[in-house]
Motif scaffolding. Structure first.
Motif, mmCIF file in Angstrom:
data_model
loop_
_atom_site.group_PDB
_atom_site.id
_atom_site.type_symbol
_atom_site.label_atom_id
_atom_site.label_comp_id
_atom_site.label_asym_id
_atom_site.label_seq_id
_atom_site.Cartn_x
_atom_site.Cartn_y
_atom_site.Cartn_z
ATOM 1 N N ARG A 114 0.859 -1.179 0.000
ATOM 2 C CA ARG A 114 0.000 0.000 0.000
ATOM 3 C C ARG A 114 0.899 1.234 0.000
ATOM 4 N N ASP A 115 0.567 2.193 -0.856
ATOM 5 C CA ASP A 115 1.330 3.435 -0.881
ATOM 6 C C ASP A 115 1.021 4.273 0.361
ATOM 7 N N ALA A 116 1.839 5.281 0.590
ATOM 8 C CA ALA A 116 1.730 6.119 1.785
ATOM 9 C C ALA A 116 0.394 6.859 1.884
ATOM 10 N N ASP A 117 -0.294 7.045 0.747
ATOM 11 C CA ASP A 117 -1.585 7.745 0.805
ATOM 12 C C ASP A 117 -2.683 6.891 1.443
ATOM 13 N N GLY A 118 -2.408 5.603 1.675
ATOM 14 C CA GLY A 118 -3.370 4.715 2.305
ATOM 15 C C GLY A 118 -4.481 4.240 1.388
ATOM 16 N N LEU A 119 -4.501 4.720 0.155
ATOM 17 C CA LEU A 119 -5.554 4.369 -0.802
ATOM 18 C C LEU A 119 -5.045 3.565 -1.996
ATOM 19 N N THR A 120 -3.836 3.838 -2.413
ATOM 20 C CA THR A 120 -3.313 3.270 -3.646
ATOM 21 C C THR A 120 -2.543 1.983 -3.378
ATOM 22 N N SER A 121 -2.926 0.928 -4.096
ATOM 23 C CA SER A 121 -2.173 -0.329 -4.063
ATOM 24 C C SER A 121 -1.150 -0.275 -5.189
ATOM 25 N N HIS A 122 0.029 -0.794 -4.916
ATOM 26 C CA HIS A 122 1.169 -0.629 -5.813
ATOM 27 C C HIS A 122 1.894 -1.957 -5.927
ATOM 28 N N ALA A 123 2.167 -2.390 -7.159
ATOM 29 C CA ALA A 123 2.972 -3.590 -7.395
ATOM 30 C C ALA A 123 4.230 -3.183 -8.142
ATOM 31 N N VAL A 124 5.363 -3.687 -7.696
ATOM 32 C CA VAL A 124 6.646 -3.467 -8.356
ATOM 33 C C VAL A 124 7.018 -4.801 -8.994
ATOM 34 N N ILE A 125 7.139 -4.802 -10.323
ATOM 35 C CA ILE A 125 7.324 -6.025 -11.093
ATOM 36 C C ILE A 125 8.695 -5.953 -11.754
ATOM 37 N N GLU A 126 9.581 -6.883 -11.410
ATOM 38 C CA GLU A 126 10.964 -6.807 -11.876
ATOM 39 C C GLU A 126 11.290 -7.930 -12.852
ATOM 40 N N PHE A 127 12.004 -7.537 -13.912
ATOM 41 C CA PHE A 127 12.441 -8.467 -14.949
ATOM 42 C C PHE A 127 13.941 -8.342 -15.154
ATOM 43 N N VAL A 128 14.546 -9.412 -15.653
ATOM 44 C CA VAL A 128 15.938 -9.369 -16.078
ATOM 45 C C VAL A 128 16.000 -9.907 -17.507
ATOM 46 N N ALA A 129 16.743 -9.197 -18.341
ATOM 47 C CA ALA A 129 16.902 -9.593 -19.736
ATOM 48 C C ALA A 129 18.390 -9.718 -20.048
ATOM 49 N N HIS A 130 18.706 -10.649 -20.923
ATOM 50 C CA HIS A 130 20.068 -10.788 -21.432
ATOM 51 C C HIS A 130 20.006 -10.505 -22.927
ATOM 52 N N THR A 131 20.886 -9.610 -23.364
ATOM 53 C CA THR A 131 20.905 -9.217 -24.771
ATOM 54 C C THR A 131 22.324 -9.282 -25.316
ATOM 55 N N GLU A 132 22.417 -9.271 -26.622
ATOM 56 C CA GLU A 132 23.727 -9.119 -27.255
ATOM 57 C C GLU A 132 23.593 -8.210 -28.451
ATOM 58 N N LYS A 133 24.683 -7.492 -28.715
ATOM 59 C CA LYS A 133 24.728 -6.611 -29.883
ATOM 60 C C LYS A 133 25.310 -7.399 -31.027
ATOM 61 N N PRO A 134 24.822 -7.118 -32.235
ATOM 62 C CA PRO A 134 25.430 -7.797 -33.391
ATOM 63 C C PRO A 134 26.871 -7.335 -33.558
ATOM 64 N N LEU A 135 27.718 -8.237 -33.981
ATOM 65 C CA LEU A 135 29.124 -7.878 -34.215
ATOM 66 C C LEU A 135 29.226 -7.070 -35.489
ATOM 67 N N ALA A 136 30.049 -6.052 -35.447
ATOM 68 C CA ALA A 136 30.213 -5.172 -36.620
ATOM 69 C C ALA A 136 31.063 -5.809 -37.670
#
Length: 136
Positions: A114-136
């Motif tokens: 619950r946020d500090a205002d006492g009214l708003t419910s809040h979800a924090v959703i975390e992701f991790v991604a692995h990427t690669e850049k194409p070789l030049a």
């Protein structure tokens, strides 16, 4: 070439706005910066962190991205439904990026409070991604 984090951010917004179960909950309200006033429930893009993960033959990154779900419905059920719809849309999603290559995208955790205002419910959703850049 755009950063992989920026490309992922754009892909997240596109995918979430097109996701039928999430749209049923938030009516397409997926924002980088929400308007004022805003209608609930909605989803916002949150914090990001990119860690370079280069190897001899590739230039890669580990990217941590956070999304936030917001609700003013009584209790936690609605914000938990929105958060779960976000997870279902993005976890292991086969996203194609414009210039970088997504290797994996995984949900790490969701916190609901619950946020500090006492009214708003809040979800924090975390992701991790692995990427690669194409070789030049």
């Amino acid at each position: 070439m755009a950063s992989a984090e920026l490309e992922l951010q754009g892909a997240f917004v596109t995918r979430l706005k097109a996701d039928v179960p999430l749209t049923a909950l938030v009516q397409g309200r997926v924002y980088d910066q929400p308007p004022s006033p805003v209608s609930y429930p909605y989803v916002t893009l949150g914090e990001g962190q990119t860690i370079r993960d280069d190897a001899t033959c590739i230039s890669g990154s580990e990217i941590y991205l956070t999304l936030h779900a917001w609700s003013q419905a009584v209790g936690f059920p609605q914000v938990k439904q929105v958060a779960e719809a976000v997870v279902e849309s993005l976890h292991l999603a086969p996203i194609t990026l414009p210039t970088n290559r997504l290797i994996s995208l995984m949900h790490r955790q969701t916190r609901v409070f619950r946020d500090a205002d006492g009214l708003t419910s809040h979800a924090v959703i975390e992701f991790v991604a692995h990427t690669e850049k194409p070789l030049a």
